[in-house]
Structure formats: C-alpha cells, structure tokens
Design an enzyme around this catalytic site. Sequence first.
Site, PDB file in Angstrom:
ATOM      1  N   LYS A  45       0.840  -1.213   0.000  1.00 44.78           N
ATOM      2  CA  LYS A  45       0.000   0.000   0.000  1.00 44.78           C
ATOM      3  C   LYS A  45       0.868   1.253   0.000  1.00 44.78           C
ATOM      4  O   LYS A  45       0.667   2.155  -0.814  1.00 44.78           O
ATOM      5  CB  LYS A  45      -0.938   0.015   1.225  1.00 44.78           C
ATOM      6  CG  LYS A  45      -1.881  -1.187   1.289  1.00 44.78           C
ATOM      7  CD  LYS A  45      -2.811  -1.126   2.488  1.00 44.78           C
ATOM      8  CE  LYS A  45      -2.110  -1.154   3.836  1.00 44.78           C
ATOM      9  NZ  LYS A  45      -1.394  -2.421   4.126  1.00 44.78           N
ATOM     10  N   ARG A  89      -9.873   0.230   8.563  1.00 41.50           N
ATOM     11  CA  ARG A  89      -9.310  -1.075   8.835  1.00 41.50           C
ATOM     12  C   ARG A  89     -10.297  -1.952   9.583  1.00 41.50           C
ATOM     13  O   ARG A  89     -10.001  -3.101   9.863  1.00 41.50           O
ATOM     14  CB  ARG A  89      -8.116  -0.850   9.737  1.00 41.50           C
ATOM     15  CG  ARG A  89      -6.868  -1.564   9.324  1.00 41.50           C
ATOM     16  CD  ARG A  89      -5.866  -1.176  10.384  1.00 41.50           C
ATOM     17  NE  ARG A  89      -4.629  -1.818  10.223  1.00 41.50           N
ATOM     18  CZ  ARG A  89      -3.629  -1.340   9.488  1.00 41.50           C
ATOM     19  NH1 ARG A  89      -3.762  -0.234   8.793  1.00 41.50           N
ATOM     20  NH2 ARG A  89      -2.503  -1.992   9.442  1.00 41.50           N
ATOM     21  N   ARG A 143      12.092  -5.109   4.385  1.00 46.73           N
ATOM     22  CA  ARG A 143      11.603  -3.737   4.284  1.00 46.73           C
ATOM     23  C   ARG A 143      12.514  -2.769   5.035  1.00 46.73           C
ATOM     24  O   ARG A 143      12.969  -3.034   6.140  1.00 46.73           O
ATOM     25  CB  ARG A 143      10.195  -3.624   4.863  1.00 46.73           C
ATOM     26  CG  ARG A 143       9.761  -2.149   4.964  1.00 46.73           C
ATOM     27  CD  ARG A 143       8.291  -1.951   5.038  1.00 46.73           C
ATOM     28  NE  ARG A 143       7.682  -2.576   6.175  1.00 46.73           N
ATOM     29  CZ  ARG A 143       6.366  -2.578   6.364  1.00 46.73           C
ATOM     30  NH1 ARG A 143       5.572  -1.990   5.484  1.00 46.73           N
ATOM     31  NH2 ARG A 143       5.857  -3.174   7.412  1.00 46.73           N
ATOM     32  N   ARG A 171      11.238  -1.292  10.714  1.00 45.97           N
ATOM     33  CA  ARG A 171      10.127  -1.041  11.630  1.00 45.97           C
ATOM     34  C   ARG A 171      10.120  -2.050  12.774  1.00 45.97           C
ATOM     35  O   ARG A 171      10.419  -3.213  12.564  1.00 45.97           O
ATOM     36  CB  ARG A 171       8.793  -1.095  10.869  1.00 45.97           C
ATOM     37  CG  ARG A 171       8.409   0.274  10.331  1.00 45.97           C
ATOM     38  CD  ARG A 171       7.242   0.244   9.408  1.00 45.97           C
ATOM     39  NE  ARG A 171       6.076  -0.510   9.887  1.00 45.97           N
ATOM     40  CZ  ARG A 171       4.930  -0.567   9.232  1.00 45.97           C
ATOM     41  NH1 ARG A 171       4.789   0.106   8.090  1.00 45.97           N
ATOM     42  NH2 ARG A 171       3.924  -1.281   9.693  1.00 45.97           N
ATOM     43  N   ARG A 214      -0.329  -9.636  12.829  1.00 41.25           N
ATOM     44  CA  ARG A 214      -1.003  -8.586  12.046  1.00 41.25           C
ATOM     45  C   ARG A 214      -1.828  -9.197  10.916  1.00 41.25           C
ATOM     46  O   ARG A 214      -2.913  -8.712  10.596  1.00 41.25           O
ATOM     47  CB  ARG A 214       0.034  -7.598  11.498  1.00 41.25           C
ATOM     48  CG  ARG A 214       0.607  -6.699  12.596  1.00 41.25           C
ATOM     49  CD  ARG A 214       1.947  -6.097  12.217  1.00 41.25           C
ATOM     50  NE  ARG A 214       1.852  -5.207  11.091  1.00 41.25           N
ATOM     51  CZ  ARG A 214       2.893  -4.882  10.315  1.00 41.25           C
ATOM     52  NH1 ARG A 214       4.091  -5.377  10.578  1.00 41.25           N
ATOM     53  NH2 ARG A 214       2.726  -4.060   9.308  1.00 41.25           N
TER      54      ARG A 214
HETATM   55  P1  AP5 Z   1       4.758  -1.558   1.869  1.00 47.88           P
HETATM   56  O1  AP5 Z   1       4.453  -0.731   0.691  1.00 47.88           O
HETATM   57  O2  AP5 Z   1       5.437  -0.927   3.033  1.00 47.88           O
HETATM   58  O3  AP5 Z   1       3.434  -2.339   2.357  1.00 47.88           O
HETATM   59  P2  AP5 Z   1       2.182  -1.809   3.154  1.00 47.88           P
HETATM   60  O4  AP5 Z   1       0.997  -2.478   2.539  1.00 47.88           O
HETATM   61  O5  AP5 Z   1       2.164  -0.325   3.249  1.00 47.88           O
HETATM   62  O6  AP5 Z   1       2.488  -2.502   4.564  1.00 47.88           O
HETATM   63  P3  AP5 Z   1       2.388  -1.949   6.040  1.00 47.88           P
HETATM   64  O7  AP5 Z   1       3.129  -2.945   6.907  1.00 47.88           O
HETATM   65  O8  AP5 Z   1       2.780  -0.532   6.125  1.00 47.88           O
HETATM   66  O9  AP5 Z   1       0.876  -2.122   6.305  1.00 47.88           O
HETATM   67  P4  AP5 Z   1       0.150  -2.159   7.602  1.00 47.88           P
HETATM   68  O10 AP5 Z   1      -1.217  -1.968   7.102  1.00 47.88           O
HETATM   69  O11 AP5 Z   1       0.343  -3.340   8.453  1.00 47.88           O
HETATM   70  O12 AP5 Z   1       0.845  -1.019   8.480  1.00 47.88           O
HETATM   71  P5  AP5 Z   1       0.393   0.420   8.876  1.00 47.88           P
HETATM   72  O13 AP5 Z   1       1.559   1.294   8.826  1.00 47.88           O
HETATM   73  O14 AP5 Z   1      -0.824   0.817   8.125  1.00 47.88           O
HETATM   74  O15 AP5 Z   1       5.597  -2.836   1.346  1.00 47.88           O
HETATM   75  C1  AP5 Z   1       6.101  -3.821   2.238  1.00 47.88           C
HETATM   76  C2  AP5 Z   1       7.504  -4.276   1.758  1.00 47.88           C
HETATM   77  O16 AP5 Z   1       7.389  -4.962   0.519  1.00 47.88           O
HETATM   78  C3  AP5 Z   1       8.456  -3.083   1.482  1.00 47.88           C
HETATM   79  O17 AP5 Z   1       9.773  -3.459   1.812  1.00 47.88           O
HETATM   80  C4  AP5 Z   1       8.335  -2.878  -0.047  1.00 47.88           C
HETATM   81  O18 AP5 Z   1       9.513  -2.304  -0.618  1.00 47.88           O
HETATM   82  C5  AP5 Z   1       8.122  -4.315  -0.529  1.00 47.88           C
HETATM   83  N1  AP5 Z   1       7.307  -4.376  -1.735  1.00 47.88           N
HETATM   84  C6  AP5 Z   1       6.283  -3.545  -2.090  1.00 47.88           C
HETATM   85  N2  AP5 Z   1       5.757  -3.935  -3.271  1.00 47.88           N
HETATM   86  C7  AP5 Z   1       6.455  -5.046  -3.640  1.00 47.88           C
HETATM   87  C8  AP5 Z   1       6.381  -5.917  -4.775  1.00 47.88           C
HETATM   88  N3  AP5 Z   1       5.471  -5.724  -5.748  1.00 47.88           N
HETATM   89  N4  AP5 Z   1       7.240  -6.962  -4.849  1.00 47.88           N
HETATM   90  C9  AP5 Z   1       8.153  -7.170  -3.859  1.00 47.88           C
HETATM   91  N5  AP5 Z   1       8.288  -6.380  -2.779  1.00 47.88           N
HETATM   92  C10 AP5 Z   1       7.441  -5.332  -2.670  1.00 47.88           C
HETATM   93  O19 AP5 Z   1      -0.051   0.183  10.385  1.00 47.88           O
HETATM   94  C11 AP5 Z   1       0.875  -0.139  11.400  1.00 47.88           C
HETATM   95  C12 AP5 Z   1       0.136  -0.347  12.711  1.00 47.88           C
HETATM   96  O20 AP5 Z   1      -0.518   0.880  13.101  1.00 47.88           O
HETATM   97  C13 AP5 Z   1      -0.987  -1.381  12.689  1.00 47.88           C
HETATM   98  O21 AP5 Z   1      -0.492  -2.668  12.921  1.00 47.88           O
HETATM   99  C14 AP5 Z   1      -1.897  -0.856  13.806  1.00 47.88           C
HETATM  100  O22 AP5 Z   1      -1.398  -1.211  15.065  1.00 47.88           O
HETATM  101  C15 AP5 Z   1      -1.801   0.632  13.662  1.00 47.88           C
HETATM  102  N6  AP5 Z   1      -2.827   1.188  12.762  1.00 47.88           N
HETATM  103  C16 AP5 Z   1      -2.609   1.819  11.556  1.00 47.88           C
HETATM  104  N7  AP5 Z   1      -3.761   2.193  10.983  1.00 47.88           N
HETATM  105  C17 AP5 Z   1      -4.730   1.789  11.835  1.00 47.88           C
HETATM  106  C18 AP5 Z   1      -6.160   1.856  11.772  1.00 47.88           C
HETATM  107  N8  AP5 Z   1      -6.793   2.426  10.724  1.00 47.88           N
HETATM  108  N9  AP5 Z   1      -6.862   1.344  12.805  1.00 47.88           N
HETATM  109  C19 AP5 Z   1      -6.241   0.771  13.867  1.00 47.88           C
HETATM  110  N10 AP5 Z   1      -4.905   0.664  13.982  1.00 47.88           N
HETATM  111  C20 AP5 Z   1      -4.161   1.157  12.965  1.00 47.88           C
HETATM  112 ZN    ZN Z   2       2.395   1.031   4.878  1.00 49.55          ZN
END
Ligand code: AP5
Ligand code: ZN
Length: 214
Positions: free
Chosen positions: A13, A88, A123, A156, A167
């Site tokens: 994402k 989410r 990552r 991270r 997760r």
């Molecule tokens: P990346 O682009 O970073 O993936 P992402 O989908 O953004 O993953 P996140 O881990 O950021 O998602 P998340 O939803 O768990 O975390 P968030 O920050 O929202 O890509 C991942 C890796 O793969 C990178 O190294 C990238 O380079 C690589 N990659 C990308 N595309 C690729 C491809 N095509 N091929 C190969 N490699 C590739 O949330 C974190 C925490 O915050 C949550 O766990 C929760 O505790 C809290 N939180 C956040 N939002 C909320 C909410 N709305 N409600 C409640 N709690 C929340």
């Molecule tokens: Zn992300």
Amino acid sequence: MRLILLGAPGAGKGTQAQYITEKFGIPQISTGDMLRAAVKAQTELGIEAKKVMDAGGLVSDDIIIGLVKERIAESDCANGFLFDGFPRTIPQAQAMVEAGVNIDHVVEIAVDDEEIVSRMSGRRVHSGSGRVYHVIHNPPKTEGVDDETGEPLMQRDDDQEDTVRKRLEIYHEQTSPLVGFYQDMTGGNAPEYHRIEGVGGVEEIRDRVFEQLG
Ligand code: AP5
Ligand code: ZN
C-alpha cells in the site's frame, strides 16, 4: 478524487501510494505513518499506540476516527486524498459513511500471506517521509540511505516475523470484511471496486493500478 488502498500488511500500500499521490496530486493519509510520528514525538497517544502496534494489534476505532476526521478537514484535502491503512475495521468504514465522506475508488492489493512474511524482513523505511524500500525488490540508490534526503533507513519495530503473523491474523479477522462492505455498497455514493493482483514487480503493479483507475 478520494481513494482507499486496501490490503494486508506488506501488500504494498505504502509503495503504490507514492505513485498514486504523485499522479493525482492528492495527499497520502497513512494512519500507520501518523501513529509512528506520534510514537517518535512521544505524545500521550504515541506512548499508548506503541504498545498496541508492537504487539501487532489495532489502535482503538475512536482514536483513529478522530485523527482521520481532523486530518481530512485540512486544506490540502479539499481536492481529495488517498487513505492508506484506513479504514481497517467495519466501524471505521461506517464512520466515514456517516460523516458523508464519499469514496470514489477502492483499490485492493491482493497478496498471499507467505509472500508477505518474506517481504517484511527486507523492508526498510525513511521515518521522516514514510518512503518505503526493500533490500532486494525496491532498493534505494545507495544502500541504507533515503534517495531524497540521504538520511539513514530504519527497520520497523513491528516487522518481526511473529508480529507480522499476528497482524495478518487480525487483517483476516477485522479488515478483510471491508472487501464485502465496499463491494456490496449500492447507490450513487458507492465507490468503484478494483482488485489488483499484488504479486509482481513494483512498477508492474503500479501500471495495473493506473490501468484500473483510467
Ligand atoms: P509496503 O508498501 O510498506 O506495504 P504496506 O501495505 O504499506 O504494509 P504496512 O506494513 O505498512 O501495512 P500495515 O497496514 O500493516 O501497516 P500500517 O503502517 O498501516 O511494502 C512492504 C515491503 O514490501 C516493502 O519493503 C516494499 O519495498 C516491498 N514491496 C512492495 N511492493 C512489492 C512488490 N510488488 N514486490 C516485492 N516487494 C514489494 O499500520 C501499522 C500499525 O498501526 C498497525 O499494525 C496498527 O497497530 C496501527 N494502525 C494503523 N492504521 C490503523 C487503523 N486504521 N486502525 C487501527 N490501527 C491502525
Ligand atoms: Zn504502509
């Protein structure tokens, strides 16, 4: 244009958000980045959120909904925005419907769990901007440093394998029901739903997304 990027942790994402926000000139609203900024600033919210995030859990709906409502009232959101990692849960999605925040497109990036676990270990992130890299699949120009600022990249805290698995479990329980929620919406306010196969090169997936968005 108002978009939601939906997908499991590590689906890409944040990576695709960088392309979409640039192409459409809209801000990226990543609740994860907002929470990590609060953790770094050691605000009261950050201190509480860190415990939940490190355990792979979700921060409470009330807190998240409050943060997002405040953010979308800012002037740079007047022409739209991209939600990354929000909503989410069903209550978060419902809160936007109740607030009259209509979404034009939901883009789901579909990636299976085993691919995700292997991605997360590679990552690296630039904490100031939220820019995302991967040591093999999307490396920075110079190892270990951000392309734009030259500042060091970090791993991270929640990218340990057992936290990633937790997760993913929570994603399947609490977030994946949003697929049906948006697909079943009807009427003039219903968004267009796009499911993108998320395995493949980063630029290949960017092209799939752009093709769907027209
Ligand atoms: P990346 O682009 O970073 O993936 P992402 O989908 O953004 O993953 P996140 O881990 O950021 O998602 P998340 O939803 O768990 O975390 P968030 O920050 O929202 O890509 C991942 C890796 O793969 C990178 O190294 C990238 O380079 C690589 N990659 C990308 N595309 C690729 C491809 N095509 N091929 C190969 N490699 C590739 O949330 C974190 C925490 O915050 C949550 O766990 C929760 O505790 C809290 N939180 C956040 N939002 C909320 C909410 N709305 N409600 C409640 N709690 C929340
Ligand atoms: Zn992300």
